[in-house]
Design an enzyme around this catalytic site. Structure first.
Site, mmCIF file in Angstrom:
data_model
loop_
_atom_site.group_PDB
_atom_site.id
_atom_site.type_symbol
_atom_site.label_atom_id
_atom_site.label_comp_id
_atom_site.label_asym_id
_atom_site.label_seq_id
_atom_site.Cartn_x
_atom_site.Cartn_y
_atom_site.Cartn_z
ATOM 1 N N TRP A 21 0.706 -1.317 -0.021
ATOM 2 C CA TRP A 21 0.033 0.017 0.060
ATOM 3 C C TRP A 21 0.881 1.268 0.047
ATOM 4 O O TRP A 21 0.282 2.339 0.103
ATOM 5 C CB TRP A 21 -0.983 -0.101 1.035
ATOM 6 C CG TRP A 21 -0.433 -0.388 2.391
ATOM 7 C CD1 TRP A 21 0.299 0.470 3.357
ATOM 8 C CD2 TRP A 21 -0.161 -1.626 2.948
ATOM 9 N NE1 TRP A 21 0.800 -0.107 4.256
ATOM 10 C CE2 TRP A 21 0.560 -1.486 4.406
ATOM 11 C CE3 TRP A 21 -0.669 -2.888 2.815
ATOM 12 C CZ2 TRP A 21 0.843 -2.545 5.294
ATOM 13 C CZ3 TRP A 21 -0.200 -3.772 3.644
ATOM 14 C CH2 TRP A 21 0.386 -3.856 4.893
ATOM 15 N N ARG A 22 2.274 1.148 0.117
ATOM 16 C CA ARG A 22 2.956 2.279 0.134
ATOM 17 C C ARG A 22 3.289 2.849 -1.234
ATOM 18 O O ARG A 22 3.355 2.053 -2.104
ATOM 19 C CB ARG A 22 4.623 1.840 0.640
ATOM 20 C CG ARG A 22 4.356 1.518 2.227
ATOM 21 C CD ARG A 22 5.590 2.434 2.698
ATOM 22 N NE ARG A 22 5.329 2.491 4.358
ATOM 23 C CZ ARG A 22 6.066 2.020 5.254
ATOM 24 N NH1 ARG A 22 7.143 1.469 4.629
ATOM 25 N NH2 ARG A 22 5.901 2.012 6.422
ATOM 26 N N GLU A 34 -4.891 1.012 6.334
ATOM 27 C CA GLU A 34 -5.127 1.573 8.162
ATOM 28 C C GLU A 34 -6.192 1.130 8.829
ATOM 29 O O GLU A 34 -5.644 0.585 10.051
ATOM 30 C CB GLU A 34 -4.962 3.011 7.678
ATOM 31 C CG GLU A 34 -3.797 3.883 7.396
ATOM 32 C CD GLU A 34 -2.395 3.413 8.251
ATOM 33 O OE1 GLU A 34 -2.628 3.249 9.298
ATOM 34 O OE2 GLU A 34 -1.428 3.088 7.641
ATOM 35 N N GLN A 39 -4.276 -2.884 15.318
ATOM 36 C CA GLN A 39 -4.379 -4.087 16.255
ATOM 37 C C GLN A 39 -3.988 -5.271 15.550
ATOM 38 O O GLN A 39 -4.233 -6.759 15.987
ATOM 39 C CB GLN A 39 -5.626 -4.369 16.996
ATOM 40 C CG GLN A 39 -6.021 -2.976 18.004
ATOM 41 C CD GLN A 39 -7.178 -3.300 18.695
ATOM 42 O OE1 GLN A 39 -8.300 -3.111 18.004
ATOM 43 N NE2 GLN A 39 -7.377 -3.577 19.793
ATOM 44 N N LEU A 77 -9.108 -12.100 10.383
ATOM 45 C CA LEU A 77 -8.441 -10.713 10.633
ATOM 46 C C LEU A 77 -8.867 -10.514 12.054
ATOM 47 O O LEU A 77 -8.116 -9.589 12.889
ATOM 48 C CB LEU A 77 -8.506 -9.728 9.671
ATOM 49 C CG LEU A 77 -7.744 -9.450 8.705
ATOM 50 C CD1 LEU A 77 -7.882 -8.351 7.724
ATOM 51 C CD2 LEU A 77 -6.088 -9.222 9.081
ATOM 52 N N GLY A 78 -9.908 -10.881 12.355
ATOM 53 C CA GLY A 78 -10.711 -10.557 13.986
ATOM 54 C C GLY A 78 -11.211 -9.050 13.779
ATOM 55 O O GLY A 78 -11.193 -8.286 12.700
ATOM 56 N N TYR A 117 -6.746 8.694 14.589
ATOM 57 C CA TYR A 117 -5.461 8.261 14.039
ATOM 58 C C TYR A 117 -5.456 7.877 12.813
ATOM 59 O O TYR A 117 -4.630 8.290 11.959
ATOM 60 C CB TYR A 117 -5.287 6.670 14.783
ATOM 61 C CG TYR A 117 -4.386 6.198 14.093
ATOM 62 C CD1 TYR A 117 -3.086 6.211 13.799
ATOM 63 C CD2 TYR A 117 -5.000 4.841 13.486
ATOM 64 C CE1 TYR A 117 -2.240 5.364 12.938
ATOM 65 C CE2 TYR A 117 -4.226 3.955 12.521
ATOM 66 C CZ TYR A 117 -2.892 4.147 12.235
ATOM 67 O OH TYR A 117 -2.130 3.445 11.518
ATOM 68 N N ASP A 135 -0.161 5.874 16.164
ATOM 69 C CA ASP A 135 -0.451 4.478 16.549
ATOM 70 C C ASP A 135 0.233 3.671 17.509
ATOM 71 O O ASP A 135 0.966 4.617 18.178
ATOM 72 C CB ASP A 135 -0.406 3.359 15.208
ATOM 73 C CG ASP A 135 1.233 3.618 14.689
ATOM 74 O OD1 ASP A 135 1.927 4.154 15.399
ATOM 75 O OD2 ASP A 135 1.493 2.615 13.891
ATOM 76 N N CYS A 189 12.228 -0.156 17.634
ATOM 77 C CA CYS A 189 11.770 0.056 18.932
ATOM 78 C C CYS A 189 10.689 -0.905 19.278
ATOM 79 O O CYS A 189 9.634 -0.212 19.627
ATOM 80 C CB CYS A 189 11.305 1.650 18.893
ATOM 81 S SG CYS A 189 11.177 2.560 20.595
ATOM 82 N N CYS A 196 18.044 -1.044 20.572
ATOM 83 C CA CYS A 196 18.884 0.344 20.818
ATOM 84 C C CYS A 196 19.884 0.785 20.027
ATOM 85 O O CYS A 196 20.183 1.852 19.360
ATOM 86 C CB CYS A 196 18.815 0.745 22.162
ATOM 87 S SG CYS A 196 17.301 0.696 22.970
ATOM 88 N N CYS A 199 19.375 2.089 16.741
ATOM 89 C CA CYS A 199 18.355 3.138 16.345
ATOM 90 C C CYS A 199 18.939 4.276 16.154
ATOM 91 O O CYS A 199 20.011 4.690 16.586
ATOM 92 C CB CYS A 199 17.545 3.132 17.662
ATOM 93 S SG CYS A 199 16.407 4.410 17.636
#
Length: 343
Positions: A21-22, A34, A39, A77-78, A117, A135, A189, A196, A199
């Site tokens: 979807w990018r 989205e 979740q 997918l719930g 969001y 998110d 993250c 870390c 990052c």
């Protein structure tokens, strides 16, 4: 542009994930992704997204589809209210906005299933607007970067985090900024054992400098998850199984299930009474077929499954005889799909 935003954008240009979807030219694709990603992990969503876009390539195609087809495509997918809201919103967009998502954020916000969001994500990624979003990944990243001690899932914590995300938003690059932070949260993250040392924002991270990155974000204590016991009946006649359609509103709305009910004592003894109360069905209980368990967001279910013989059945449009070989065509939750598998 702040040091945080310039650093994360530079990192993103080299490390961005390749997702279907990018950079998609159609805002509809961003919207679908989205909603699916709420979740749900990216790896789980990708095949569902690709199948969805083949079945419903446009807003108009989704709007015109029967709800059963929409729920079938979503099965597994719930959080099925997401699918029903997406379907309802597509019908509104097709009718009121000629099949194009409105760029007016107040209009966008009115659509079923689109909250703060999702508005920020669609506005920034699909329309190139300077809008922040927040998110779970961004919440975690900013709680660590700025050592936010307020619970991230409290109104005060949410307000603080939205403010921090907006404060560092680079004008003209909000879409990449939001997606960069999502990628950082998903790949580096991490909720547990954050990486870390890899990052790009390590030097800016207050929680890291204090050695408390594993203690951020702070979350409100979770309540103990209730556990309920159900008994279900598998009633088969002439190669057909009896299914019940769930009410349109609520958990698994509009999906199909084997007749069942919550029981307080021995499932074998209480099954007949539960089915009479819930469906006006009269049955004779036969052999036990097995036990199925599933954890929903707010409770857990243990379902005892029995083969039953039918004594009497009311006239009810929500009860239907379905050929066993056609059970795959009826959208079901995970418990009932496992029961179907027993047949």
């Amino acid at each position: 542009m702040s040091r945080l935003s310039s650093t994360i954008l530079n990192w993103y240009r080299v490390n961005k994930r390749d997702l279907p979807w990018r950079d998609h030219p159609d805002p509809y694709a961003v919207w679908v992704s989205e909603i699916m990603l709420q979740q749900t992990r990216v790896e789980t969503v990708i095949p569902y997204f690709e199948k969805w876009m083949r079945l419903f390539p446009t807003v108009q195609a989704l709007a015109a589809a029967p709800e059963q087809d929409v729920l079938n495509a979503w099965e597994g997918l719930g959080y099925y209210s997401r699918a029903r809201n997406l379907h309802k919103a597509a019908q509104i967009v097709a009718e009121k906005y000629n099949g194009k998502l409105p760029r007016d954020l107040n209009e966008l916000r009115k659509l079923p299933g689109i909250g703060r969001y999702t508005v920020g994500a669609i506005a920034s990624m699909a329309f190139g607007m300077d809008e922040p979003t927040l998110d779970g990944n961004l919440r975690r990243v900013f709680a660590r970067l700025f050592d936010v001690s307020e619970p991230a899932d409290s109104p005060e914590g949410e307000k603080m985090l939205w403010g921090l995300v907006a404060q560092h938003l680079p004008k003209g690059e909000a879409g990449d900024y939001n997606q960069a932070l999502m990628d950082l949260g998903a790949t580096i993250c991490l909720p547990k054992n954050p990486r870390c040392l890899l990052c790009p924002l390590m030097e800016l991270c207050e929680a890291r400098s204090l050695g408390i990155q594993d203690q951020r974000p702070v979350l409100k204590p979770k309540k103990e998850t209730p556990h309920v016991v159900h008994a279900a009946a598998v009633i088969v006649q002439r190669g057909r199984a009896l299914l019940a359609k769930r009410p349109a509103d609520g958990l698994l709305g509009g999906m199909w299930e084997f007749p069942n009910g919550q029981v307080g004592g021995d499932p074998a003894r209480e099954l007949a009474k539960a089915l009479k109360t819930g469906y006006k069905l009269k049955v004779r209980r036969g052999e036990a077929l097995g036990i199925v368990e599933h954890a929903y967001t707010h409770f857990k279910v243990t379902e005892h499954v029995f083969r039953c013989d039918l004594v009497s059945i009311p006239k009810d449009k929500n009860l239907k005889w379905v050929r066993i070989k056609e059970l795959d065509n009826y959208p079901m939750g995970k418990i009932d799909r496992q029961i179907a598998g027993m047949l």
